[in-house]
Design a protein around this motif. Structure first.
Motif, mmCIF file in Angstrom:
data_model
loop_
_atom_site.group_PDB
_atom_site.id
_atom_site.type_symbol
_atom_site.label_atom_id
_atom_site.label_comp_id
_atom_site.label_asym_id
_atom_site.label_seq_id
_atom_site.Cartn_x
_atom_site.Cartn_y
_atom_site.Cartn_z
ATOM 1 N N VAL A 103 -5.479 2.015 -14.263
ATOM 2 C CA VAL A 103 -4.439 2.791 -13.563
ATOM 3 C C VAL A 103 -4.794 4.277 -13.555
ATOM 4 C CG1 VAL A 103 -2.018 3.529 -13.654
ATOM 5 C CG2 VAL A 103 -2.604 1.129 -14.018
ATOM 6 N N ARG A 104 -5.214 4.779 -14.707
ATOM 7 C CA ARG A 104 -5.571 6.203 -14.774
ATOM 8 C C ARG A 104 -6.747 6.524 -13.863
ATOM 9 N NH1 ARG A 104 -3.373 5.764 -20.065
ATOM 10 N NH2 ARG A 104 -5.175 4.542 -20.769
ATOM 11 N N GLY A 105 -7.704 5.583 -13.795
ATOM 12 C CA GLY A 105 -8.854 5.790 -12.915
ATOM 13 C C GLY A 105 -8.429 5.906 -11.462
ATOM 14 N N ILE A 106 -7.488 5.081 -11.055
ATOM 15 C CA ILE A 106 -6.996 5.134 -9.681
ATOM 16 C C ILE A 106 -6.257 6.442 -9.436
ATOM 17 C CG2 ILE A 106 -5.393 4.094 -8.034
ATOM 18 C CD1 ILE A 106 -5.999 1.381 -9.382
ATOM 19 N N GLN A 107 -5.468 6.848 -10.432
ATOM 20 C CA GLN A 107 -4.602 8.005 -10.223
ATOM 21 C C GLN A 107 -5.346 9.331 -10.248
ATOM 22 O OE1 GLN A 107 -1.037 7.434 -12.684
ATOM 23 N NE2 GLN A 107 -0.124 6.637 -10.809
ATOM 24 N N ASN A 108 -6.649 9.281 -10.534
ATOM 25 C CA ASN A 108 -7.456 10.495 -10.363
ATOM 26 C C ASN A 108 -7.547 10.864 -8.883
ATOM 27 O OD1 ASN A 108 -7.990 10.899 -13.072
ATOM 28 N ND2 ASN A 108 -9.843 9.643 -13.049
ATOM 29 N N ALA A 109 -7.363 9.841 -8.020
ATOM 30 C CA ALA A 109 -7.511 10.099 -6.591
ATOM 31 C C ALA A 109 -6.285 9.711 -5.776
ATOM 32 C CB ALA A 109 -8.733 9.342 -6.049
ATOM 33 N N PHE A 110 -5.562 8.714 -6.256
ATOM 34 C CA PHE A 110 -4.412 8.214 -5.509
ATOM 35 C C PHE A 110 -3.167 8.287 -6.380
ATOM 36 C CE2 PHE A 110 -6.662 6.637 -1.845
ATOM 37 C CZ PHE A 110 -7.941 6.352 -2.309
ATOM 38 N N HIS A 111 -2.026 8.264 -5.700
ATOM 39 C CA HIS A 111 -0.791 8.521 -6.443
ATOM 40 C C HIS A 111 -0.031 7.239 -6.789
ATOM 41 C CE1 HIS A 111 2.618 10.833 -7.800
ATOM 42 N NE2 HIS A 111 3.408 10.171 -6.996
ATOM 43 N N ASP A 144 -14.200 -0.506 -8.434
ATOM 44 C CA ASP A 144 -14.401 0.939 -8.535
ATOM 45 C C ASP A 144 -13.530 1.602 -7.480
ATOM 46 O OD1 ASP A 144 -17.374 3.092 -8.290
ATOM 47 O OD2 ASP A 144 -15.256 3.529 -8.637
ATOM 48 N N VAL A 145 -12.643 2.501 -7.921
ATOM 49 C CA VAL A 145 -11.712 3.117 -6.978
ATOM 50 C C VAL A 145 -12.463 3.944 -5.923
ATOM 51 C CG1 VAL A 145 -11.311 5.186 -8.367
ATOM 52 C CG2 VAL A 145 -9.554 4.390 -6.803
ATOM 53 N N GLN A 146 -13.654 4.403 -6.244
ATOM 54 C CA GLN A 146 -14.414 5.189 -5.270
ATOM 55 C C GLN A 146 -14.742 4.380 -4.019
ATOM 56 O OE1 GLN A 146 -14.928 8.462 -5.650
ATOM 57 N NE2 GLN A 146 -13.787 8.237 -7.566
ATOM 58 N N GLU A 147 -14.832 3.055 -4.186
ATOM 59 C CA GLU A 147 -15.132 2.192 -3.031
ATOM 60 C C GLU A 147 -13.995 2.223 -2.015
ATOM 61 O OE1 GLU A 147 -18.683 0.353 -4.940
ATOM 62 O OE2 GLU A 147 -18.020 1.229 -3.064
ATOM 63 N N VAL A 148 -12.802 2.509 -2.502
ATOM 64 C CA VAL A 148 -11.644 2.490 -1.606
ATOM 65 C C VAL A 148 -11.750 3.621 -0.582
ATOM 66 C CG1 VAL A 148 -9.130 2.616 -1.495
ATOM 67 C CG2 VAL A 148 -10.231 1.379 -3.356
ATOM 68 N N PHE A 149 -12.363 4.734 -0.987
ATOM 69 C CA PHE A 149 -12.585 5.816 -0.023
ATOM 70 C C PHE A 149 -13.426 5.313 1.151
ATOM 71 C CE2 PHE A 149 -10.659 9.316 -2.099
ATOM 72 C CZ PHE A 149 -10.851 9.158 -3.460
ATOM 73 N N LYS A 150 -14.489 4.573 0.814
ATOM 74 C CA LYS A 150 -15.363 4.039 1.869
ATOM 75 C C LYS A 150 -14.592 3.063 2.752
ATOM 76 C CE LYS A 150 -18.870 3.213 -1.269
ATOM 77 N NZ LYS A 150 -19.986 2.365 -1.724
ATOM 78 N N LEU A 184 -22.656 -7.417 0.467
ATOM 79 C CA LEU A 184 -23.138 -6.311 1.298
ATOM 80 C C LEU A 184 -23.418 -5.097 0.416
ATOM 81 C CD1 LEU A 184 -20.738 -6.427 4.404
ATOM 82 C CD2 LEU A 184 -23.042 -7.387 4.168
ATOM 83 N N GLY A 185 -22.747 -5.081 -0.743
ATOM 84 C CA GLY A 185 -22.934 -3.977 -1.682
ATOM 85 C C GLY A 185 -23.750 -4.431 -2.869
ATOM 86 N N GLU A 186 -23.085 -4.415 -4.037
ATOM 87 C CA GLU A 186 -23.813 -4.748 -5.254
ATOM 88 C C GLU A 186 -22.908 -5.521 -6.207
ATOM 89 O OE1 GLU A 186 -25.382 -1.253 -7.078
ATOM 90 O OE2 GLU A 186 -26.433 -2.355 -8.659
ATOM 91 N N ALA A 187 -23.471 -6.486 -6.884
ATOM 92 C CA ALA A 187 -22.727 -7.245 -7.893
ATOM 93 C C ALA A 187 -23.472 -7.120 -9.214
ATOM 94 C CB ALA A 187 -22.599 -8.700 -7.474
ATOM 95 N N LYS A 188 -23.049 -6.156 -10.010
ATOM 96 C CA LYS A 188 -23.784 -5.878 -11.252
ATOM 97 C C LYS A 188 -23.414 -6.905 -12.317
ATOM 98 C CE LYS A 188 -23.728 -0.881 -10.504
ATOM 99 N NZ LYS A 188 -23.125 0.382 -10.959
ATOM 100 N N GLY A 189 -24.420 -7.581 -12.822
ATOM 101 C CA GLY A 189 -24.189 -8.493 -13.934
ATOM 102 C C GLY A 189 -23.555 -9.814 -13.542
ATOM 103 N N MET A 190 -23.673 -10.191 -12.261
ATOM 104 C CA MET A 190 -23.050 -11.458 -11.837
ATOM 105 C C MET A 190 -23.882 -12.624 -12.341
ATOM 106 S SD MET A 190 -22.526 -13.126 -8.067
ATOM 107 C CE MET A 190 -21.229 -12.141 -7.449
ATOM 108 N N PRO A 191 -23.234 -13.599 -13.000
ATOM 109 C CA PRO A 191 -23.983 -14.781 -13.432
ATOM 110 C C PRO A 191 -24.481 -15.576 -12.220
ATOM 111 C CG PRO A 191 -21.820 -14.663 -14.500
ATOM 112 C CD PRO A 191 -21.831 -13.637 -13.424
ATOM 113 N N VAL A 244 -19.079 -3.101 -1.298
ATOM 114 C CA VAL A 244 -18.477 -2.568 -2.518
ATOM 115 C C VAL A 244 -19.308 -3.026 -3.709
ATOM 116 C CG1 VAL A 244 -16.131 -2.540 -1.567
ATOM 117 C CG2 VAL A 244 -16.917 -4.541 -2.844
ATOM 118 N N THR A 245 -19.092 -2.376 -4.816
ATOM 119 C CA THR A 245 -19.773 -2.741 -6.056
ATOM 120 C C THR A 245 -18.784 -3.425 -6.985
ATOM 121 O OG1 THR A 245 -21.241 -0.831 -5.858
ATOM 122 C CG2 THR A 245 -21.047 -1.851 -8.044
ATOM 123 N N ILE A 246 -19.163 -4.593 -7.477
ATOM 124 C CA ILE A 246 -18.365 -5.284 -8.481
ATOM 125 C C ILE A 246 -19.158 -5.237 -9.779
ATOM 126 C CG2 ILE A 246 -17.292 -7.468 -9.143
ATOM 127 C CD1 ILE A 246 -16.060 -6.327 -6.658
#
Lengths: 233, 116
Positions: A30-38, A100-106, A125-132, A201-203
């Protein structure tokens, strides 16, 4: 403050986060989102821990289901609440820290360029870090299944990161309470005549999110729920 | 003979109970009553089931009764399942209303208290 288009100010964007026993991470999300959105609404699906309290302390609106209904039900509850608060855009976002909330800007930029009704995040289309590897195989199979059932040619059909316009959110109705809601969501888009685009997006899979998330074997239960939903109609 | 009396009494009770249910659609009550009446007739005149069975190509009356019971049971199960699904939908709607009605807004930051 975000201003991708005159309509897309951060005040008009509402994040809907379904959460069940995510006390450990929901505050940070929540705090991560609220750095950019209300505007963030967390739907506590009858957690047995302090999910609701932690989300509220972090600055989110919190709705609590009196009994556990499932992620689909929690999403629909949150969407209805956000629309009632005047949301012009609704973003569905996972509570486990994979998004990642930054993806929402895109995604908002993509929406502004294409005037799409729905923008779907795609890890392929983006990236999946650590996906089994097993998860990748199951998701690919789900992609083929969804192409047949929904008529949509998508690369990622089970991504919780979605952006909808207010109009789209008003018309979509999730009745599958549990995990089959993801397929139900996609199945409604083409019949409703919605313009759908994907955005990369990146997961990020973490030990926490992998331990918390559903197993690949749950895909059989999801398939059963989808078939039961067809029969109900 | 005793078993016939017991079966007739149970089926009769079923008919009385169903006819007293006002919150059920009439055709369902009527269908259940009709099935119970047919069952009473078969209890009193068991040979009728054999005649009916032969008429439709079933060897024994008892087999026909079992087949009809299986079909009726499936119909009841499907009806119950649909009712459960509708009930679940109602529960979801109710839970949703409760959740939205008791929404918590973000905590405001604590204001420093004025010193006396």
């Amino acid at each position: 403050m975000l201003r991708t288009s005159p309509v897309q100010c951060s005040e008009s964007v509402w994040f809907v986060i379904p959460a069940y026993n995510e006390a450990q991470v929901v505050g940070d999300v929540v705090r991560g989102i609220q750095n950019a959105f209300h505007n963030v609404v967390v739907v506590d699906d009858c957690s047995s821990d302090a999910t609701g309290d932690n989300a509220n302390k972090a600055g989110a609106h919190v709705l609590r289901h009196p009994l556990n209904l499932g992620q689909g039900a929690a999403l629909q509850t949150g969407i209805i609440y956000a629309l009632g608060q005047g949301a012009q855009f609704v973003v569905t976002f996972d509570a486990d820290g994979q998004h990642d909330v930054q993806e929402v800007f895109k995604m908002l930029e993509v929406q502004a360029e294409t005037q799409a009704d729905v923008v779907l995040g795609s890890r392929f289309l983006g990236e999946a870090k650590g996906m089994p590897a097993s998860r990748r195989i199951v998701l690919r199979a789900a992609t083929i299944f969804t192409r047949l059932t929904s008529g949509l040619d998508l690369s990622d059909v089970h991504n919780g990161l979605r952006l909808m316009t207010r109009s789209a959110a008003c018309r979509i109705r999730l009745e599958q309470n549990r995990m089959a809601h993801a397929s139900e969501f996609l199945d409604q888009l083409k019949p409703l005549g919605m313009r759908v685009v994907e955005a990369p997006v990146t997961i990020s899979y973490t030990e926490y999110s992998l331990a918390k998330g559903q197993r690949s074997s749950a895909s059989f239960r999801i398939l059963f729920e989808i078939i039961a939903g067809w029969l109900r109609r | 003979m005793i078993i016939k009396l017991i079966l007739i009494a149970l089926l009769g009770t079923c008919i009385v109970y169903v006819s007293m249910q006002k919150n059920r659609p009439a055709f369902i009550s009527n269908a259940i009553s009709l099935i119970a009446v047919c069952a009473i007739v078969l209890v009193v005149f068991p040979d009728l089931s054999t005649i009916a069975a032969h008429a439709i190509g079933v060897r024994r009356g008892a087999d026909l009764v079992i087949y009809l019971w299986i079909v009726t049971s499936f119909a009841l199960i499907i009806n119950l399942q649909l009712k459960l699904l509708n009930m679940h939908r109602d529960i979801t709607d109710l839970a949703r209303q409760v959740a939205i009605g008791s929404a918590r807004t973000p905590k405001e930051e604590a204001q420093p208290s004025d010193a006396d």
